[in-house]
Design an enzyme around this catalytic site. Structure first.
Site, PDB file in Angstrom:
ATOM      1  N   ARG A  87      84.827  46.264   0.642  1.00 51.14           N
ATOM      2  CA  ARG A  87      83.950  45.588   1.582  1.00 51.14           C
ATOM      3  C   ARG A  87      84.687  44.425   2.247  1.00 51.14           C
ATOM      4  NH1 ARG A  87      79.496  46.440   4.707  1.00 51.14           N
ATOM      5  NH2 ARG A  87      77.773  44.963   4.375  1.00 51.14           N
ATOM      6  N   THR A 373      78.023  53.706  10.587  1.00 50.92           N
ATOM      7  CA  THR A 373      78.693  54.129   9.358  1.00 50.92           C
ATOM      8  C   THR A 373      78.963  55.634   9.347  1.00 50.92           C
ATOM      9  OG1 THR A 373      77.526  52.307   8.253  1.00 50.92           O
ATOM     10  CG2 THR A 373      78.569  53.918   6.830  1.00 50.92           C
ATOM     11  N   GLU A 410      80.904  43.240  10.535  1.00 50.79           N
ATOM     12  CA  GLU A 410      80.253  43.267   9.225  1.00 50.79           C
ATOM     13  C   GLU A 410      79.606  41.950   8.834  1.00 50.79           C
ATOM     14  OE1 GLU A 410      78.974  46.014   7.549  1.00 50.79           O
ATOM     15  OE2 GLU A 410      81.000  46.664   7.966  1.00 50.79           O
ATOM     16  N   ASP A 413      75.917  41.447   8.672  1.00 46.25           N
ATOM     17  CA  ASP A 413      75.125  41.952   7.546  1.00 46.25           C
ATOM     18  C   ASP A 413      74.680  40.823   6.622  1.00 46.25           C
ATOM     19  OD1 ASP A 413      74.853  44.590   8.150  1.00 46.25           O
ATOM     20  OD2 ASP A 413      76.272  45.344   6.662  1.00 46.25           O
ATOM     21  N   SER A 438      74.063  48.405   2.295  1.00 46.79           N
ATOM     22  CA  SER A 438      73.143  49.448   1.841  1.00 46.79           C
ATOM     23  C   SER A 438      73.878  50.729   1.467  1.00 46.79           C
ATOM     24  CB  SER A 438      72.131  49.769   2.944  1.00 46.79           C
ATOM     25  OG  SER A 438      71.282  48.683   3.185  1.00 46.79           O
ATOM     26  N   GLY A 459      73.614  55.108   8.302  1.00 44.17           N
ATOM     27  CA  GLY A 459      72.381  54.775   9.001  1.00 44.17           C
ATOM     28  C   GLY A 459      71.756  53.468   8.568  1.00 44.17           C
ATOM     29  N   GLY A 460      72.582  52.428   8.321  1.00 48.68           N
ATOM     30  CA  GLY A 460      72.029  51.134   7.961  1.00 48.68           C
ATOM     31  C   GLY A 460      71.203  51.190   6.691  1.00 48.68           C
TER      32      GLY A 460
END
Length: 572
Positions: A87, A373, A410, A413, A438, A459-460
């Protein structure tokens, strides 16, 4: 399209008489890249890396080395599951008010996304390198070959890429416009050939010199100059931020669902724990008997979802920075108490986060992710399995690029406002911190300990619901992974349940409303991939909403019945 057909035909060749590997990805050319590596003797990890790199070329709006990834690996020899956190991180100059304007007011998410400040230090290459050190077989450089050929030799624009270019034409920078738009400023038409020589050259350097060449030296200087010199929302990233970045091996998050063991990514992803909570809260209901055509089953799914999302929104964040009550959230007594709030005959009046053991005082902040994503799954002939979800966050990320590679957005988020009602929120922005995600790459094991299914989605925040739905489809409703992915979705992160437009679930709306559900019908940007073990062999699955395929080591492609395009949604 001619190029896609040709890409598939290249692999319709005889293969060794042994158990076949399998690749599922959101684009046939990326799946073919993974198959090429399997056929060359590569491991599932090698093939996954090659697939990720090829996706960076042909699906640049969704993922790439300018973004981040989560990797779940199963090693057949040791029978061990490991997870890798790639990440992105916030620059050390970032603070909780990173996304505030000069007047001291928080930016809207829409205003925070474009430009340099939303870019986190990319983690995908470091995640690839760590995975390769652990379980790669082929040389690092060999894994780049398919992607370099695509970038240098050219690839055709697909309808999905064209749709993204059309919707986000005003978002992308001059570098991307030079690659993907005509001289007159129009997005390249479907079927047009794209070449990305700068990206090919970048991949060649990283292949030859290793991942450090991206994080230090001239390439790092170029990245820092790009984000700090952005015309909009310039960043304060430093060369030290890049040089210090490292992917982390995290403990896998595993839990039981009926007779199965479900293993996924733990924090800073919220995906694994929220999927497990949705499933475990439903264990006391006979979902199998109810079946996929039961409005009651989908009502139960919605109720369990809204309870799990409430806890997710309140408590989940980067465990290196905030206290995450993981054990409390997955404690069986706590799960039973949350499940007791679910009534098969009516909808709860409201939903709040619970109070699991070890939970600090916090308040809930609703998710703000957008559809984006990509996901992929790989299994090799030795039985090793890799599930990866990888992203640049929203379509085309920050809109900035470097050498033909999209840079992520990012950091949006994170929750832009760091406190609420006097409490610091778990997912506030802090220096060096990783934003909550997620993403939920998941591997499920049967009672025999063998892999049953590997699945993930894009898809979030719908990713969580997509994965949970697919697992119920496979494990409870005994559907193939392909049919489970293809099912419509009821997405209920709060009191409103969104029923996916154009699916079989639309007919259930009156019955859901009779159960007290507040329902809206809308298209969703969904995309999932899976591999399952069926009678001792690998069977692949890809989302019929996407352009993806599943391809075995011989090059045979799973037949997928496509569904119509979903209008008015960001293309992932």
């Amino acid at each position: 399209m001619k190029q896609l057909v040709a890409a598939l035909a290249l692999f319709l060749l005889p293969a060794p008489a042994l158990a076949q590997g399998m690749v599922s990805a959101a684009d046939p050319r990326a799946a073919a890249a993974g198959v090429e590596i399997l056929r060359a003797g590569g491991s599932a990890t090698d093939a996954a890396i090659a697939t990720m790199l090829a996706l960076n070329v042909v699906e640049p709006q969704s993922s790439g080395i300018g973004g981040g990834s989560f990797v779940v690996q199963y090693d057949a020899k040791s029978k061990r599951t490991t997870t890798i956190d790639g990440r992105e991180t916030a620059p050390m100059a970032a603070d909780p008010r990173w996304f505030y304007d000069a007047e001291g007011k928080p930016l809207s998410r829409r205003d925070a996304v474009p430009g340099g400040r939303s870019v986190g230090v990319p983690g995908t290459l470091r995640a690839m390198a760590l995975a390769h050190r652990k379980s790669g077989k082929l040389p690092w450089a060999r894994l780049f070959d398919p992607a370099i050929r695509l970038a240098r030799g050219g690839f055709e624009v697909t309808p999905r890429l064209n749709n993204s270019l059309t919707q986000f034409a005003g978002h992308v920078d001059a570098g991307l416009r030079a690659i993907f738009f005509t001289a007159g400023g129009a997005p390249l038409a479907v079927g047009s050939t794209v070449r990305n020589p700068e990206q090919a050259a970048l991949f060649e350097r990283v292949a030859r010199l290793g991942p450090d060449s991206f994080y230090v030296g001239a390439q790092a200087q170029k990245l820092v100059a790009t984000v700090n010199g952005a015309a909009r929302n310039p960043s304060k990233m430093t060369l030290g931020d890049l040089a210090a970045y490292d992917a982390k091996e995290r403990p896998p998050l595993c839990g039981k669902y009926r007779v199965y063991t479900v293993c996924s990514m733990g924090p800073p992803s919220s995906g694994g724990v929220t999927v497990l909570m949705i499933l475990q809260q439903l264990e006391r209901f006979d979902m199998g008997k109810l079946g996929k055509n039961s409005p009651t089953a989908w009502h139960l799914f919605a109720e369990s979802s809204r309870l799990a999302y409430a806890d997710r929104d309140q408590y989940l964040g980067d465990p290196d920075y905030v206290q995450v009550p993981l054990k409390g959230l997955l404690d069986r007594r706590y799960i039973a108490g949350r499940s007791a709030l679910i009534d098969a005959t009516k909808t709860m009046a409201s939903v709040e986060a619970g109070q699991p053991a070890g939970a600090p005082p916090r308040v809930r902040v609703a998710p703000s992710e957008v559809p984006g994503t990509t996901d992929l799954a790989v299994a090799d002939a030795a039985g090793n399995v890799v599930q990866v979800t990888t992203t640049v966050e929203g379509p085309f990320g920050s809109g900035l690029s470097m050498d033909g590679v999209v840079l992520n957005n990012e950091l949006t988020d994170f929750d832009i406002v760091p406190e609420k009602q006097g409490y610091l929120v778990a997912n506030r922005l802090e220096p060096g911190k990783r934003p909550r995600s997620s993403m939920a790459p998941t591997i499920v094991y049967g009672p025999d300990g063998k892999v049953r299914v590997a699945v993930g989605a894009a898809g979030g925040s719908t990713i969580i619901a997509q994965v949970a739905k697919a697992l119920i489809g496979v494990l409870d409703w005994k559907l193939s992974a392909q049919d489970a992915i293809g099912l419509g979705l009821v997405y209920a992160p709060g009191m409103t349940a969104t029923v996916e437009k154009g699916t079989e679930l639309e007919a259930m709306v009156p019955a859901l409303q009779a159960l007290g559900e507040r329902v809206q019908v809308a298209p969703m940007g969904l995309k999932a991939n899976a591999i399952e073990r069926v009678r001792g062999r690998w069977v692949g699955a890809a989302d019929p909403r996407s352009e993806g395929v599943a391809m075995d080591q011989r090059g045979a492609v799973t037949v997928i019945r496509r569904v119509g395009a979903q209008p008015n949604r960001p293309s992932e």
